[in-house]
Design an enzyme around this catalytic site. Structure first.
Site, short mmCIF file in Angstrom:
data_model
loop_
_atom_site.label_atom_id
_atom_site.label_comp_id
_atom_site.label_asym_id
_atom_site.label_seq_id
_atom_site.Cartn_x
_atom_site.Cartn_y
_atom_site.Cartn_z
N HIS A 60 0.84 -1.21 0.00
CA HIS A 60 0.00 0.00 0.00
C HIS A 60 0.87 1.25 0.00
O HIS A 60 1.24 1.78 1.05
CB HIS A 60 -0.93 0.00 1.21
CG HIS A 60 -2.08 0.94 1.09
ND1 HIS A 60 -3.38 0.59 1.37
CD2 HIS A 60 -2.13 2.24 0.70
CE1 HIS A 60 -4.17 1.63 1.16
NE2 HIS A 60 -3.43 2.65 0.77
N ASN A 94 -4.61 6.61 -7.03
CA ASN A 94 -5.12 7.99 -6.89
C ASN A 94 -4.07 9.02 -7.31
O ASN A 94 -3.71 9.92 -6.57
CB ASN A 94 -5.65 8.26 -5.48
CG ASN A 94 -4.59 8.14 -4.39
OD1 ASN A 94 -3.55 7.52 -4.58
ND2 ASN A 94 -4.84 8.76 -3.25
N HIS A 231 -5.64 -0.87 5.45
CA HIS A 231 -5.41 -0.03 6.65
C HIS A 231 -6.48 -0.12 7.75
O HIS A 231 -7.17 0.84 8.05
CB HIS A 231 -5.17 1.44 6.29
CG HIS A 231 -6.02 2.02 5.18
ND1 HIS A 231 -7.38 2.04 5.22
CD2 HIS A 231 -5.67 2.61 4.02
CE1 HIS A 231 -7.83 2.63 4.12
NE2 HIS A 231 -6.82 2.97 3.37
N ASP A 304 0.89 2.45 3.77
CA ASP A 304 0.06 3.56 3.27
C ASP A 304 0.94 4.81 3.09
O ASP A 304 0.50 5.93 3.36
CB ASP A 304 -1.13 3.85 4.19
CG ASP A 304 -2.23 4.65 3.49
OD1 ASP A 304 -2.06 4.99 2.30
OD2 ASP A 304 -3.25 4.94 4.15
O1 DOR Z 1 -4.00 9.03 4.70
C1 DOR Z 1 -4.29 8.75 3.56
N1 DOR Z 1 -3.60 9.25 2.53
N2 DOR Z 1 -5.31 7.94 3.34
C2 DOR Z 1 -5.76 7.69 2.10
O2 DOR Z 1 -6.70 6.95 1.98
C3 DOR Z 1 -5.15 8.34 0.93
C4 DOR Z 1 -3.78 8.75 1.20
C5 DOR Z 1 -3.21 9.73 0.21
O3 DOR Z 1 -3.33 9.48 -1.01
O4 DOR Z 1 -2.62 10.72 0.61
ZN ZN Z 2 -6.93 4.12 1.77
#
Ligand code: DOR
Ligand code: ZN
Length: 424
Positions: A60, A94, A231, A304
């Site tokens: 992630h 994203n 997460h 993440d």
């Molecule tokens: O903390 C986060 N940052 N959670 C997410 O779901 C997206 C991510 C980001 O792209 O910055």
């Molecule tokens: Zn996420």
């Protein structure tokens, strides 16, 4: 091209601990392992006394490329990965534009060919992550995607998620669920609780996560379709997933280091480097996450890794969510899971390497002859202080600034090449 890694103690999830080992690598593959191997014409990596595990696989990661390369790009993100002992990352869709077309998947893979880690693209479930029209899973798979997700945003309806899970199974793609019910978030920026009240900011109920986790589990159970929950941050989510696994539901999940090491009271400092989504929770949640790791409810640790610039993070209330994590994850696991005796080092490597490869269906996760030569060399004794300025990532938004961590990556080998050496 040959590389001889000398004198390590191998920590392998499949076979256990093997001291005093030399590892000969040829053309990116582990060719031989023995107590002593002659060097011949091989380059030597003197690693006496270090531990050697399969390279970490971080399932992630936000590489921000294309579109937000001032925060990170494929090369800088993979250099940060190498510095953290991570030899493969799954990168989230994203980006700008979103990774929703075969052309973008191919562009990511082409750039990644010369990067310091392997990159496994995760494609969007819906076009533009808009939650309306499903992408073409067959074409995305053919272009090289290993999984689908709308990470950063939830898939808005259960019906859309069910169809995505069905189509993904047909194509052999994993589905990674960013489990969040936005109708319960309503402008919340940190965990709903005492700290949010103290600060006078809107809180995010744990129900926003748990309702969505329950939805995915219900679909997976009813249709017997695999789902992976991203997460996990709350005690309730751990309980739902534990119960689902007992009932035979094909669900797997990950948590991130910040959810087993930090709590929401840190946010009284109004430092946006403690803000991510889902948010830091309470000590009881941390304890439940650790219990879930110990009893096998939680399958994987992923960071993440979400790079944001200092300017982006300047204002506490309007800053985007996310923290960097690639360079601190192994040390965090050693500091908060292994050293206190919650899990063994072997189990940590299972969570950070073997299990993610299995969930994604990619190679790696084992130090054995014939396996890809992706290795992390580290020790569990060296303590170090996290200094944001010294991080390799383009972004410095770590929640561990100033923290003393134990366990350090000494060197990283990816595809048989040394991609990182401490101090080089
Ligand atoms: O903390 C986060 N940052 N959670 C997410 O779901 C997206 C991510 C980001 O792209 O910055
Ligand atoms: Zn996420």
């Amino acid at each position: 091209m040959k590389l001889l890694v000398r004198g390590v103690t191998v920590v392998d999830p499949a076979t256990g601990i093997r001291p005093h080992t030399d590892i000969l690598i040829e053309d990116g593959v582990i060719a031989e392992m023995a107590d002593f191997l002659p060097s011949g014409d091989a380059q030597i990596l003197q690693a006496d006394g270090w531990l050697c595990a399969p390279g970490l696989v971080d399932m992630h990661v936000h590489l921000r490329d294309p579109g937000q390369t001032y925060k990170e790009d494929i090369y800088s993100g993979c250099r940060a990965a190498a510095a953290g002992g991570v030899t493969a990352v799954a990168c989230m869709p994203n980006t700008t534009p979103a990774a929703d077309s075969p052309a973008i998947i191919r562009e990511i893979l082409q750039k990644a060919e010369t990067a310091d880690a392997r990159v496994y693209p995760v494609a969007a479930i819906t076009k533009g992550l808009a939650g309306e029209e499903q992408t073409d899973f067959a074409a995305l798979k053919a272009a090289g995607a290993v999984a689908v997700s709308d990470d950063g945003r939830p898939v808005p309806t259960a019906g859309m998620m069910q169809r995505a899970m069905l189509d993904a199974r047909l194509e052999g793609l994993s589905v990674l669920s960013h489990s969040e019910d936005l109708s319960l978030v309503r402008g919340g920026i940190i965990n709903a609780g005492e700290t949010a009240q103290k600060l006078g900011v809107r809180g995010i109920s744990r129900a926003a996560e748990e309702v969505a986790v329950a939805r995915e589990v219900a679909i997976a159970g009813a249709e017997n379709l695999p789902i992976h929950i991203c997460h996990v941050s709350t005690a309730g989510s751990v309980a739902i997933i534990r119960d689902a696994k007992r009932r035979g539901v094909p669900v797997t999940c990950e948590t991130a280091p910040h959810y087993f090491s930090l709590t929401d009271d840190l946010l009284v400092t109004r430092d946006a480097n403690y803000r991510m989504n889902p948010p830091l929770r309470t000590a009881a949640d941390v304890a439940a996450i650790i219990e879930g790791i110990k009893d096998g409810t939680i399958d994987a640790i992923a960071t993440d890794h979400a790079p944001h610039s200092a300017e982006d993070k300047a204002d506490f209330e309007t800053a985007p969510n996310g923290v960097v994590g690639l360079e601190t994850s192994l040390s965090a696991g050693i500091t908060w899971l292994v050293n206190p005796g919650h899990i063994t080092l072997k189990k940590l490597i299972e969570l950070m390497s073997a299990n993610p490869t299995a969930i994604l269906g990619v190679p790696g996760g084992s130090v054995a002859v014939g396996q890809p030569a992706d290795l992390v060399l580290f020790d569990t004794d060296t303590a170090w202080t996290v200094e944001p300025d010294k991080l390799v990532s383009k972004s410095k938004n770590t929640p561990y600034a100033g923290k003393r961590l134990t366990g350090r990556v000494m060197a990283t080998v990816c595809r048989g090449k040394i991609v990182y050496e401490l101090g080089e």
